[in-house]
Motif scaffolding. Structure first.
Motif, PDB file in Angstrom:
ATOM      1  N   THR A  17       0.840  -1.200   0.000  1.00 50.61           N
ATOM      2  CA  THR A  17       0.000   0.000   0.000  1.00 50.61           C
ATOM      3  C   THR A  17       0.871   1.245   0.000  1.00 50.61           C
ATOM      4  N   ARG A  18       1.909   1.240   0.810  1.00 47.09           N
ATOM      5  CA  ARG A  18       2.793   2.405   0.848  1.00 47.09           C
ATOM      6  C   ARG A  18       3.532   2.579  -0.474  1.00 47.09           C
ATOM      7  N   ARG A  19       3.912   1.468  -1.110  1.00 44.62           N
ATOM      8  CA  ARG A  19       4.586   1.586  -2.398  1.00 44.62           C
ATOM      9  C   ARG A  19       3.639   2.197  -3.429  1.00 44.62           C
ATOM     10  N   ALA A  20       2.399   1.763  -3.370  1.00 45.51           N
ATOM     11  CA  ALA A  20       1.413   2.297  -4.318  1.00 45.51           C
ATOM     12  C   ALA A  20       1.195   3.788  -4.070  1.00 45.51           C
ATOM     13  N   MET A  21       1.174   4.192  -2.806  1.00 42.39           N
ATOM     14  CA  MET A  21       0.987   5.610  -2.483  1.00 42.39           C
ATOM     15  C   MET A  21       2.181   6.426  -2.968  1.00 42.39           C
ATOM     16  N   LEU A  22       3.357   5.881  -2.781  1.00 38.18           N
ATOM     17  CA  LEU A  22       4.555   6.584  -3.227  1.00 38.18           C
ATOM     18  C   LEU A  22       4.548   6.760  -4.743  1.00 38.18           C
ATOM     19  N   ALA A  23       4.135   5.701  -5.432  1.00 42.53           N
ATOM     20  CA  ALA A  23       4.047   5.783  -6.881  1.00 42.53           C
ATOM     21  C   ALA A  23       3.022   6.833  -7.313  1.00 42.53           C
ATOM     22  N   ARG A  24       1.915   6.917  -6.620  1.00 43.02           N
ATOM     23  CA  ARG A  24       0.911   7.931  -6.933  1.00 43.02           C
ATOM     24  C   ARG A  24       1.510   9.325  -6.753  1.00 43.02           C
ATOM     25  N   LEU A  25       2.267   9.516  -5.699  1.00 43.61           N
ATOM     26  CA  LEU A  25       2.850  10.825  -5.429  1.00 43.61           C
ATOM     27  C   LEU A  25       3.913  11.181  -6.460  1.00 43.61           C
ATOM     28  N   SER A  26       4.510  10.174  -7.070  1.00 44.22           N
ATOM     29  CA  SER A  26       5.509  10.465  -8.105  1.00 44.22           C
ATOM     30  C   SER A  26       4.860  11.157  -9.290  1.00 44.22           C
ATOM     31  N   ARG A  27       3.550  11.051  -9.388  1.00 44.61           N
ATOM     32  CA  ARG A  27       2.838  11.685 -10.501  1.00 44.61           C
ATOM     33  C   ARG A  27       2.293  13.052 -10.098  1.00 44.61           C
ATOM     34  N   GLY A  28       2.587  13.480  -8.872  1.00 43.26           N
ATOM     35  CA  GLY A  28       2.107  14.797  -8.448  1.00 43.26           C
ATOM     36  C   GLY A  28       1.616  14.780  -7.014  1.00 43.26           C
ATOM     37  N   GLU A  29       1.548  15.958  -6.427  1.00 39.89           N
ATOM     38  CA  GLU A  29       1.099  16.076  -5.040  1.00 39.89           C
ATOM     39  C   GLU A  29      -0.319  15.552  -4.876  1.00 39.89           C
ATOM     40  N   ALA A  30      -0.619  15.159  -3.648  1.00 36.26           N
ATOM     41  CA  ALA A  30      -1.969  14.643  -3.388  1.00 36.26           C
ATOM     42  C   ALA A  30      -2.347  14.871  -1.937  1.00 36.26           C
ATOM     43  N   THR A  31      -3.618  14.965  -1.702  1.00 40.62           N
ATOM     44  CA  THR A  31      -4.118  15.050  -0.332  1.00 40.62           C
ATOM     45  C   THR A  31      -4.322  13.640   0.218  1.00 40.62           C
ATOM     46  N   VAL A  32      -4.548  13.578   1.522  1.00 35.00           N
ATOM     47  CA  VAL A  32      -4.792  12.286   2.158  1.00 35.00           C
ATOM     48  C   VAL A  32      -6.001  11.608   1.514  1.00 35.00           C
ATOM     49  N   THR A  33      -7.023  12.386   1.251  1.00 43.40           N
ATOM     50  CA  THR A  33      -8.238  11.821   0.644  1.00 43.40           C
ATOM     51  C   THR A  33      -7.950  11.226  -0.722  1.00 43.40           C
ATOM     52  N   GLU A  34      -7.173  11.961  -1.516  1.00 45.49           N
ATOM     53  CA  GLU A  34      -6.839  11.467  -2.851  1.00 45.49           C
ATOM     54  C   GLU A  34      -6.007  10.195  -2.763  1.00 45.49           C
ATOM     55  N   LEU A  35      -5.087  10.160  -1.817  1.00 43.26           N
ATOM     56  CA  LEU A  35      -4.243   8.977  -1.660  1.00 43.26           C
ATOM     57  C   LEU A  35      -5.051   7.779  -1.175  1.00 43.26           C
ATOM     58  N   ALA A  36      -6.067   8.051  -0.386  1.00 42.77           N
ATOM     59  CA  ALA A  36      -6.868   6.964   0.174  1.00 42.77           C
ATOM     60  C   ALA A  36      -7.792   6.333  -0.853  1.00 42.77           C
ATOM     61  N   GLU A  37      -8.098   7.078  -1.876  1.00 44.78           N
ATOM     62  CA  GLU A  37      -9.157   6.700  -2.829  1.00 44.78           C
ATOM     63  C   GLU A  37      -9.081   5.287  -3.394  1.00 44.78           C
ATOM     64  N   PRO A  38      -7.894   4.808  -3.850  1.00 48.45           N
ATOM     65  CA  PRO A  38      -7.893   3.461  -4.447  1.00 48.45           C
ATOM     66  C   PRO A  38      -7.997   2.321  -3.441  1.00 48.45           C
ATOM     67  N   PHE A  39      -7.907   2.627  -2.158  1.00 52.39           N
ATOM     68  CA  PHE A  39      -7.816   1.549  -1.176  1.00 52.39           C
ATOM     69  C   PHE A  39      -9.065   1.466  -0.329  1.00 52.39           C
ATOM     70  N   ASP A  40      -9.280   0.236   0.131  1.00 48.00           N
ATOM     71  CA  ASP A  40     -10.454   0.012   0.963  1.00 48.00           C
ATOM     72  C   ASP A  40     -10.025  -0.010   2.433  1.00 48.00           C
ATOM     73  N   ILE A  41      -9.287   1.010   2.854  1.00 50.61           N
ATOM     74  CA  ILE A  41      -8.879   1.069   4.265  1.00 50.61           C
ATOM     75  C   ILE A  41      -9.201   2.459   4.808  1.00 50.61           C
ATOM     76  N   SER A  42      -9.212   2.578   6.123  1.00 51.24           N
ATOM     77  CA  SER A  42      -9.699   3.809   6.753  1.00 51.24           C
ATOM     78  C   SER A  42      -8.697   4.943   6.586  1.00 51.24           C
ATOM     79  N   LEU A  43      -9.198   6.160   6.740  1.00 49.57           N
ATOM     80  CA  LEU A  43      -8.324   7.327   6.674  1.00 49.57           C
ATOM     81  C   LEU A  43      -7.257   7.315   7.777  1.00 49.57           C
ATOM     82  N   PRO A  44      -7.586   6.938   8.993  1.00 45.86           N
ATOM     83  CA  PRO A  44      -6.513   6.841  10.003  1.00 45.86           C
ATOM     84  C   PRO A  44      -5.425   5.854   9.586  1.00 45.86           C
TER      85      PRO A  44
END
Lengths: 116, 170
Positions: A17-44
């Protein structure tokens, strides 16, 4: 839990999950909500992942609530090809086992005249 | 039957490019035997996977359109179900199949950070009395290209650090 930086990097990248988030950020800045979007886990849980990445120096908080990849030594990260290494290892070890299995077959059938 | 148009070139040892892992190994057994080890369920389950792992159960129907379905059990790791479909089965020289993560019922079960559908191409080439085996394992970019994006990010970071003292731009 401060360990040496390389260990922190490995630990941070050990999670898909963290690798996927890092890869997403490599394409540009993101908010927590945007980063959470592809995953089925809680915001915390997402925030916890972000903290791990931040402590490992892989990301930093930018303006307002955006996260972005941080500058850091790329060399250790280049070494961390763990993601692909597991597949390479899978095949190398499978081939070792295949070789042993083929040899076993050959010695069992050494009395036969197999023509293939 | 002549060799396929994609006969692997000598020296295509090991590498990775754009989500495809390429590996080669030579075995001292003849091709038909190596091919059988890939296409018969009992044989396949004897060697496929890292040391200490096993395929239980393993269903394998090596015909075009046929299904591969197995549970991969590990000592240090939770079980993983995999399901695949055979695309080409050309004994004793070529085997191509797709596969993806699955469950006991055979449904597709993607996992974030892991590949979606993968494609495995196996070529067997005669080498003396033995067999040279080539594998192309494609699809090793995770869904939505996470790994691709990640390695691009690493390249960019490396480039930024190459210009020492110069702040990079984002």
């Amino acid at each position: 839990m401060q360990t040496d930086p390389l260990s922190a990097t490995f630990a941070a990248l050990a999670d898909p999950t963290r690798r996927a988030m890092l890869a997403r950020l490599s394409r540009g800045e993101a908010t927590v909500t945007e980063l959470a979007e592809p995953f089925d886990i809680s915001l915390p849980a997402i925030s916890r992942h972000l903290k791990v990445l931040e402590r490992a120096g892989l990301i930093e908080r930018g303006r307002e609530a955006q996260w972005r990849p941080a500058r850091l030594a790329a060399a250790p990260l280049r070494e961390v090809d763990g993601w692909l290494d597991q597949y390479r290892r899978h095949w190398e070890e499978s081939f070792d086992r295949l070789e042993a299995y083929l040899r076993e077959l050959e010695s069992r059938e050494s009395d036969d005249d197999d023509v293939e | 039957m002549t060799t396929s148009s994609s006969t692997p070139e000598a020296g295509a040892a090991l590498g990775w490019r754009e989500g495809t892992l390429v590996l080669e190994r030579t075995f001292s057994a003849p091709r038909a035997r190596v091919f059988a080890a890939w296409t018969e369920a009992e044989r396949f389950a004897r060697w496929f996977g890292p040391a200490g792992s096993r395929l239980e159960p393993c269903r394998l129907d090596a015909r075009p359109g046929g299904t591969l379905h197995y549970r991969h059990r590990f000592d240090d790791h939770e079980d993983v179900w995999v399901r695949g479909t055979y695309l080409e089965v050309r004994p004793p020289e070529r085997l191509v199949f797709t596969c993806h993560f699955s469950d006991e019922g055979g449904a597709r079960r993607d996992r974030p950070g892991f590949p979606g559908e993968m494609r495995i191409e196996v070529e067997l080439v005669e080498a003396g009395g033995g067999t040279r085996l080539f594998i192309r394992h494609a699809g090793l970019d995770a869904d939505r290209g996470e790994v691709q994006g990640w390695t691009e990010s690493l390249d960019r970071l490396a480039a930024e650090l190459g210009a020492s003292g110069t702040p990079g731009e984002e």
